[in-house]
Design an enzyme around this catalytic site. Structure first.
Site, PDB file in Angstrom:
ATOM      1  N   LYS A   1      12.109   7.405 131.663  1.00  0.00           N
ATOM      2  CA  LYS A   1      13.397   6.982 132.202  1.00  0.00           C
ATOM      3  C   LYS A   1      13.790   5.590 131.718  1.00  0.00           C
ATOM      4  CE  LYS A   1      13.841  10.059 136.160  1.00  0.00           C
ATOM      5  NZ  LYS A   1      14.003  10.185 137.620  1.00  0.00           N
TER       6      LYS A   1
ATOM      7  N   ARG B   1       6.064  14.388 137.752  1.00  0.00           N
ATOM      8  CA  ARG B   1       6.966  15.253 136.975  1.00  0.00           C
ATOM      9  C   ARG B   1       7.169  14.595 135.618  1.00  0.00           C
ATOM     10  NH1 ARG B   1      12.569  15.420 136.048  1.00  0.00           N
ATOM     11  NH2 ARG B   1      13.485  17.519 135.906  1.00  0.00           N
TER      12      ARG B   1
END
Length: 425
Positions: free
Chosen positions: A339, A405
């Site tokens: 991210k 995840r």
């Protein structure tokens, strides 16, 4: 000569020291100070708790308004070990006033936690004896990380097979990019992207645990009927309130994630007084709502929502304090793979290193450093964020997360297994 003993090695050291066996458990309880924050405590109770913690040998941090009871409720911070908290619990059990019985329940749950598990839609049970890895399969053309995009059933099945072989416990299938600034797709488009993939993976890999990444109840219901075990709702069931009914009826487990607003405007809403406390309160509140509907803790997973309505500092603060969630009865998912915050942190570090090198060379060549300037940086692109992701995974393991995840299954599985081996030896 002395050396510091790692917390994970304390049992080993006590046993090898020859400590009287019945004393080992007692000493383990004294070996670690764990701060606990209690929220909205009635002020008289806060004063009592402070005195009892001091008497037990611990401490309690309270606001300056507590001693005079100038406000009705305060947040307090306990500073103690297991022995201090057990002593406090014993004392508080004798005091049925000022809301203290509710605090007793919280302390009892903290001191005697139950093993976390997740019951899937088909009745199978996912246990977290080891941190589980959820592999990301994006059937979207515009996900922020191009390496995660898959088009065509053959490519999807190949990716699913690879992730399962590498150790993924769950495959998370998403048909809409929810990166900051993205536009939603129509329900029909998401439906057309997701359901054929679900059916194909479930047909080829019938034992695979599948999750569907959607906030739309109709798609979630159909996906579960096609074999999905888990619903990953980034809105924590606020975008479509009928999602609660889907979970009730299908018996699917659900991931509740924190965010504000929607993908288009969420990065304009990064306003918090205490991001850790506010995210924790929000998620526990959403979980409590489900429990009121008789949906048990074994159906609920919490996700702090890294990158969703948070800036870099707030994301890092949540990573640093993930145990604010993991100390509760629900499994916790860390979803930070590749991210933006990772790219920004690594980009800033690279810029600082470059600036230091340039200054050193200037001193060698000219005898003086250049005037200080604000360091500009370029974020590291998603393709170069593997190491940063692994660092977040390691931090999540230490904080007690149950799942991560990720885009890169093999690397994260190997890191987790190695770290777990070091910790349990």
């Amino acid at each position: 000569m002395l050396y510091e003993v790692n917390q994970d090695a304390l049992l080993y050291e006590l046993e090898h020291l020859g400590v009287y066996k019945p004393s080992v458990a007692i000493m383990l309880g004294k070996g670690k100070i764990t701060p606990l924050k209690l929220l909205q405590v009635r002020t008289p109770a806060a004063n009592i708790i402070k005195q009892e913690m001091l008497a037990a040998g611990g401490d309690c941090a309270t606001p300056g308004t507590t001693i005079t009871c100038a406000v009705p409720r305060v947040d307090i911070l306990l500073l103690g070990n297991q022995k201090h908290y057990k002593t406090l619990l014993y004392k508080l059990k004798q005091m049925p006033y000022f809301g203290i019985p509710d605090i007793v329940k919280e302390l009892e749950r903290y001191l005697s936690p139950s093993p976390k598990l997740t019951k899937l839609a088909d009745g199978r049970v996912l246990r977290y004896d080891s941190v589980k890895v959820m592999g990301i399969i994006n059937v979207t053309p515009d996900s922020f990380y191009a390496g995660s995009r898959r088009t065509g059933l053959d490519a999807v099945l190949e990716q699913a097979e690879k992730m399962l072989a590498e150790g993924a416990a769950i495959l998370d299938i998403g048909g809409e990019s929810t990166r900051p600034g993205s536009d939603p797709v129509t329900p029909e488009e998401e439906w057309a992207r997701v359901l054929p993939v679900v059916k194909a993976i479930k047909t080829k890999f019938p034992e695979a645990i599948l999750s569907v990444d959607t906030y739309r109840a109709a798609l979630a219901r159909e996906a579960v009927q096609c074999g999905v075990d888990m619903i990953n709702d980034i809105s924590a069931m606020t975008a479509d309130e009928s999602m609660i009914a889907v979970v009730e009826e299908t018996k699917a487990s659900v991931i509740l994630m924190h965010r504000k607003g929607n993908s288009k405007d969420m990065q304009l809403q990064c306003v918090y007084k205490n991001v850790v406390q506010e995210v924790t309160e929000y998620l526990l509140g959403r979980a409590a709502l489900l429990q009121e509907r008789q949906i048990g803790a074994d159906k609920i997973i919490l996700d702090p929502g890294i990158g969703f309505a948070k800036n870099d500092e707030q994301n890092l603060r949540l990573m640093q304090n993930l145990n604010s969630l993991t100390v509760n009865p629900y499994p916790v998912l860390m979803a930070a793979s590749r991210k933006t915050t990772i790219g920004n942190v690594l980009g800033k570090e690279a810029a600082v290193c470059s600036c230091v090198k340039e200054n050193a060379e200037s001193v060698l060549n000219n005898g003086m450093a250049p005037a200080a300037e604000k360091t500009n940086f370029a974020p590291v692109p998603p393709e170069e964020r593997m190491e940063g992701t692994l660092a977040v995974t390691a931090a999540a393991v230490y904080a007690g997360a149950s799942l991560v995840r990720v885009h890169d299954v093999k690397e994260n599985v190997r890191l987790i297994r190695m770290l777990e081996a070091i910790r349990r030896i």
